[in-house]
Enzyme design. Structure first.
Site, PDB file in Angstrom:
ATOM      1  N   CYS B 220       0.801  -1.219   0.000  1.00  0.00           N
ATOM      2  CA  CYS B 220       0.000   0.000   0.000  1.00  0.00           C
ATOM      3  C   CYS B 220       0.829   1.262   0.000  1.00  0.00           C
ATOM      4  CB  CYS B 220      -0.909   0.018   1.227  1.00  0.00           C
ATOM      5  SG  CYS B 220      -2.020  -1.373   1.296  1.00  0.00           S
ATOM      6  N   HIS B 299      12.549   1.340   5.553  1.00  0.00           N
ATOM      7  CA  HIS B 299      12.236  -0.072   5.321  1.00  0.00           C
ATOM      8  C   HIS B 299      12.670  -0.891   6.532  1.00  0.00           C
ATOM      9  CE1 HIS B 299      11.366  -3.692   3.200  1.00  0.00           C
ATOM     10  NE2 HIS B 299      11.234  -3.086   2.041  1.00  0.00           N
ATOM     11  N   HIS B 383      -2.029  19.841   7.367  1.00  0.00           N
ATOM     12  CA  HIS B 383      -2.921  18.745   7.016  1.00  0.00           C
ATOM     13  C   HIS B 383      -2.189  17.417   7.063  1.00  0.00           C
ATOM     14  CE1 HIS B 383      -5.598  21.869   5.638  1.00  0.00           C
ATOM     15  NE2 HIS B 383      -4.653  22.328   4.869  1.00  0.00           N
ATOM     16  N   HIS B 387      -2.627   6.959   5.478  1.00  0.00           N
ATOM     17  CA  HIS B 387      -3.183   5.888   4.656  1.00  0.00           C
ATOM     18  C   HIS B 387      -4.349   5.219   5.384  1.00  0.00           C
ATOM     19  CE1 HIS B 387      -3.658   2.244   2.460  1.00  0.00           C
ATOM     20  NE2 HIS B 387      -3.089   1.488   3.370  1.00  0.00           N
ATOM     21  N   HIS B 416     -14.468   5.635   5.132  1.00  0.00           N
ATOM     22  CA  HIS B 416     -15.910   5.446   5.163  1.00  0.00           C
ATOM     23  C   HIS B 416     -16.509   5.421   3.763  1.00  0.00           C
ATOM     24  CE1 HIS B 416     -20.157   6.783   5.639  1.00  0.00           C
ATOM     25  NE2 HIS B 416     -20.097   5.982   6.682  1.00  0.00           N
ATOM     26  N   ASN B 420     -10.648   0.819   1.943  1.00  0.00           N
ATOM     27  CA  ASN B 420      -9.194   0.833   1.816  1.00  0.00           C
ATOM     28  C   ASN B 420      -8.844   0.645   0.345  1.00  0.00           C
ATOM     29  OD1 ASN B 420      -6.474   0.297   1.713  1.00  0.00           O
ATOM     30  ND2 ASN B 420      -6.464  -1.152   3.420  1.00  0.00           N
TER      31      ASN B 420
END
Lengths: 428, 492
Positions: B220, B299, B383, B387, B416, B420
């Site tokens: 993702c 990572h 802001h 994810h 919502h 995802n």
């Protein structure tokens, strides 16, 4: 060749069946419910079926995707029919409007439309209507099934199986016509759904103990008519001029009550087969002339009336029977009371409680045009008919013809067909 | 009363400290400039000229000095990294006919897993607490009973999502397909041959010398990895633009078994995709929305636990699915810490860095039991786009970064409305903030993404022109309804 009514399995000549779900595009507000009326509850063991066949010229270019997308437009208007049944604490069924959707079935057939329509017993159209009863798990049982069958030549069969508890045959036709308009891409001005009273206007508020409805043994959550006899279906076309008029003294060809005559003839035939006891009471179901759709378009507003005669039917003339049908008593009020009593925990049968005749001939089924073309053939029937039997009369492709679907116990069917041959209703 | 007044006093002390430390140099410079100015005014113009002549500037000196200045400034401007501008982006809005209401999802689950009521029960509990709404979408192949995930259906979904997003991007930016210099596609779990980037090149007839890349298997967080690749390429290629497509194709990855840990992605992953146009051309500076300030990738794959925590594997019956380990949240927390440690010094104001440093020194030298100071990232960013991996991820990050409800609103509302959507969720969140009219010039945005491996990548963008509402985008028809209240548990 009749076809036995089966509980939805075995689609015979239809193969490669795929099931998916379609629903409403806009989400319904959480907690919305739909309460069935007493009359709705009385009809809960019955399912209405209709199959429309469209020629390859009309339907070849219609994709499954397009058909599904058009269904979404239909269900946006009647989103509550995509809900699922549940029971209140008292046991009374109600619909939870949770947008679960309806089942969309795709199938293929190796015959062309022409080959399919060449079969004389039109009850093969049952294979075009996928059906499963509501239950045993109410929460995952769709109320409507739509089947799309692609014929070898590119023609399309559209079958609708519709739980009678949500609405009558006239509601089904209304919904189907809406869908065909959406498929064709016409802009539809759908009336805002009225939240008003869904009850019918009944002129007979004092009828108690209606005879057109019969209580049956409790079926629990599997809404299937408990019959001891296996039922069979037979469907044929009638020509008014050739087969109906000869039975009735001509007082002007346009004023003959075609439905009543057909009903009378068939009543006589069945009476001859069932020697003792003869059906002296029958049920007539027709459209309510006072019902002004499309407000509250999806509901049970059909007139259910009862006809009683005190003379032996087998020997009577068709005229006498037609006259007594004119004195039919509207029993909806009584049915409404009974259906709603005991919080809907009792189970009833209306179609087939007594020999039942349904008049759909006023509906122009061939107005369901897709891309401007009418269907080649329309078939109507009811699933879950009681043991006394059912006759459905509806418009055929030619205006001077009628389609007749007869559902009777298997054991009686052959003998009744013999009687039909004697009367000239069907070819020998 | 005294509590309130002491907290107010504390607030002013904090504000004062921040102003002092962050503008230290300015504060030092002001008295110096003031002194010089007063001296100059006092001396008068005649004296100034006398002082200048006495310095004995010769022509040679002046020339050499000017050359030196010009040389140094040239070297400076040449070695400065090219600014990468985000011209515009577009997010895919799935058609309403792909909508999956909760009850429909559960009904399919019960019909498909009819022999495993415990698994059905598990899915229902996940869905109730997921934070998803009733309008998330799955591709048409998954609406079948059972799902029909053929390769053709997967390609159709890819075409539907990617081409729609790209056409929207072309319309918004006026970009012509033949002008695309760099094309990067990231889609983790669907990697056909020819690649998705080849599919795009074929559809839009892109140039034969296009630099195309197809990233798969990176989870993702691959969206920000694509941005990183684009940034590096744009340093090497002057006057170029790059189109990034971030998506996840759901069709082939619907888990068909009944292993609980592997059923979780079925409940959360939904259709979505985004197309982004980046550029390093100076001429795009005037119409670009954002510029890229920082991009930090960390990572954790060297650690075995992190490596194995999101694992695609076969279950006992041979069904392929993604196994999520129970330690996922802990590992995500550690990955975030590693990322923050790198990005903190780049973005935090001096005041926060000083506090963090003193707390670190204090803990090392004086008392290890001191609570570690968590820098206040709200001072670095206006802001946040976290994810929308799941409700737990957003809750965890809100807690550890001490963010308010409004800061994580974009993430929660995206979860919502769209579910995802994997690597593209960051772009839906950014679009939400714009649609709410909250994006003003010079606002800074922090995008954080987690992914299998285990990776934590973050990007910092600065808004360079105020975005006017109403915006067109995936939120255009529903933004008035948002924000919605999302209950802890939705009763199904």
């Amino acid at each position: 060749m009749g076809r036995s009514q089966e509980q939805g399995q075995g689609q015979g000549p239809i193969h490669s069946i795929r099931l998916s779900t379609v629903g409403a595009a806009r989400p319904t507000e959480t907690g919305t419910t739909h309460e069935p009326t007493g009359l709705d509850l009385a009809m809960k063991l019955h399912y209405l079926k209709a199959a429309y066949i469209y020629s390859p010229e009309t339907a070849r270019d219609l994709t499954v995707r397009h058909m599904k997308d058009s269904m979404f437009m239909l269900f946006d208007q009647i989103a509550w029919t995509t809900g699922r049944f549940s029971r209140r604490d008292s046991g009374r069924p109600y619909i939870k409007c949770n947008d679960s959707g309806t089942r969309f079935v795709e199938g293929q057939c190796n015959l062309t439309v022409e080959e399919w329509l060449s079969q004389p017993d039109r009850s093969v159209d049952e294979f075009l209507v996928y059906h499963q009863p509501i239950g045993p798990e109410l929460a995952i049982s769709p109320l409507i099934y739509v089947q799309l069958t692609r014929f070898k030549c590119g023609g399309l069969g559209l079958g609708l199986s519709w739980a009678n508890i949500i609405g009558d045959s006239f509601s089904l036709f209304y919904a189907f016509n809406f869908w065909t308009k959406a498929i064709t891409g016409e802009t539809i001005h759908a009336p805002p759904p009225s939240r008003g009273d869904r009850r019918f206007q009944s002129p007979n508020p004092t009828v108690k103990d209606p005879v057109s409805v019969k209580q049956v043994d409790p079926v629990g959550d599997l809404w299937v008519t408990p019959n001891n006899k296996k039922m069979a279906t037979y469907c044929f076309n009638l020509s008014v001029a050739d087969q109906i008029s000869p039975h009735f003294p001509v007082n002007g060809i346009n004023s003959i009550p075609v439905f009543e005559i057909i009903a009378g003839i068939i009543w006589k035939c069945v009476a001859k087969v069932r020697a003792e006891p003869e059906p002296v009471t029958v049920t007539i179901i027709k459209k309510d002339p006072n019902d002004l759709k499309p407000n509250n378009a999806i509901r049970n507003s059909q007139v259910i009336s009862s006809v009683q005669v005190d003379f032996p039917v087998a020997e009577a003339t068709v005229e006498e029977l037609v006259r007594s049908m004119g004195e039919a008593k509207d029993e909806r009020f009584g049915i409404e009371e009974i259906g709603g009593s005991c919080d809907g925990n009792l189970d009833f049968v209306v179609y087939g409680a007594k020999l039942t005749f349904v008049d759909l001939s006023g509906e122009d089924l061939y107005e369901a045009r897709v891309m401007g073309k009418s269907p080649d053939s329309v078939y109507c029937n009811v699933e879950g008919v009681g043991e006394e039997g059912l006759v459905v009369v509806y418009a055929a492709a030619k205006s001077e013809e009628r389609g007749v679907t007869v559902t009777l116990p298997e054991g009686e069917m052959e003998m009744v067909k013999l009687e039909f041959k004697k009367c000239g209703l069907i070819a020998p | 009363m005294s509590d309130i007044s002491s907290s107010v006093k504390l607030k002013y002390v904090k504000l004062g400290y921040q102003y002092l430390v962050n503008h230290f140099l300015t504060l030092l410079l002001i008295p110096f400039i003031a002194t010089v100015a007063i001296e100059l005014l006092r001396m008068g113009s005649q004296e100034i000229f006398t002082v200048l002549y006495s310095l004995h500037f010769e022509v040679l000196h002046i020339l050499c000095s000017s050359f030196l200045i010009i040389f140094v400034s040239t070297v400076y401007f040449m070695s400065k990294p090219r600014t990468v501008y985000l011209v515009d982006y577009s997010c895919y809005k799935p058609p309403v006919t792909c909508r999956v209401p909760f009850s429909s999802f559960m009904e399919h689950s019960r019909l498909i897993l009819k022999d495993n009521p415990k698994s059905v029960e598990f899915q229902m509990r996940i869905l109730e607490r997921s934070g998803l709404g009733e309008e998330t979408c799955l591709p048409p192949a998954i609406h079948y009973l059972p799902p029909a995930p053929t390769m053709e259906a997967a390609r159709n979904e890819a075409q539907m999502v990617i081409f729609t997003a790209m056409e929207d991007l072309f319309k918004k930016t006026g970009l012509k397909p033949k002008d695309i210099d760099i094309l990067i596609v990231n889609c983790s779990l669907f990697s056909p041959t020819p690649s998705l980037s080849a599919m795009i090149i074929n559809k839009y007839k892109l140039r034969s010398n296009i630099k195309s890349y197809n990233l798969s298997g990176m989870g993702c967080s691959a969206g920000l990895i694509s941005v990183d690749v684009a940034r590096d390429l744009l340093q090497v290629h002057p006057n170029s633009n790059a189109v990034i497509i971030s998506t996840e194709i759901i069709t082939p990855n619907y888990y068909k078994g009944n292993e609980r840990a592997m059923l979780l992605p079925n409940c959360l992953f939904r259709m979505g995709g985004a197309a982004v146009l980046l550029s390093n051309r100076r001429s795009d500076r005037w119409r670009a929305k954002y510029k890229l300030c920082h991009l930090v990738r960390t990572h954790q794959g060297a650690d075995d636990k992190a490596y194995y925590c999101v694992m695609e594997e076969e279950d006992k019956e041979g069904n392929v699915g993604i196994n999520l380990s129970k330690d996922l949240m802990t590992i995500a927390g550690e990955a975030l810490k590693a990322n923050i440690t790198t990005i903190g010094p780049l973005v935090l104001p001096a005041s926060e860095q000083l506090l963090f440093l003193s707390s670190l020194i204090g803990r090392k030298i004086f008392n290890p039991k001191w609570k570690p100071y968590i820098p206040d990232f709200k001072q670095a960013f206006e802001h946040f786009c976290i994810h929308a991996g799941g409700r737990a991820v957003i809750d965890e990050l809100q807690k550890s970064l001490q963010l308010s409800g409004e800061h994580v609103e974009a993430s929660r509302m995206t979860l919502h409305r769209f579910g995802n959507t994997s690597s593209s969720s960051l772009w839906y969140e950014l679009s939400y903030i714009e649609a709410q009219g909250r994006m003003k010039r010079s606002d800074r945005v922090w995008q954080i993404a987690f992914g299998s491996g285990f990776k934590c990548n973050s990007a910092v963008w600065k808004c360079i022109r105020t975005i006017k509402t109403p915006t067109d985008g995936p939120w255009s028809d529903c933004i008035e309804r948002y924000p919605v209240f999302i209950p802890e548990v939705v009763k199904l």
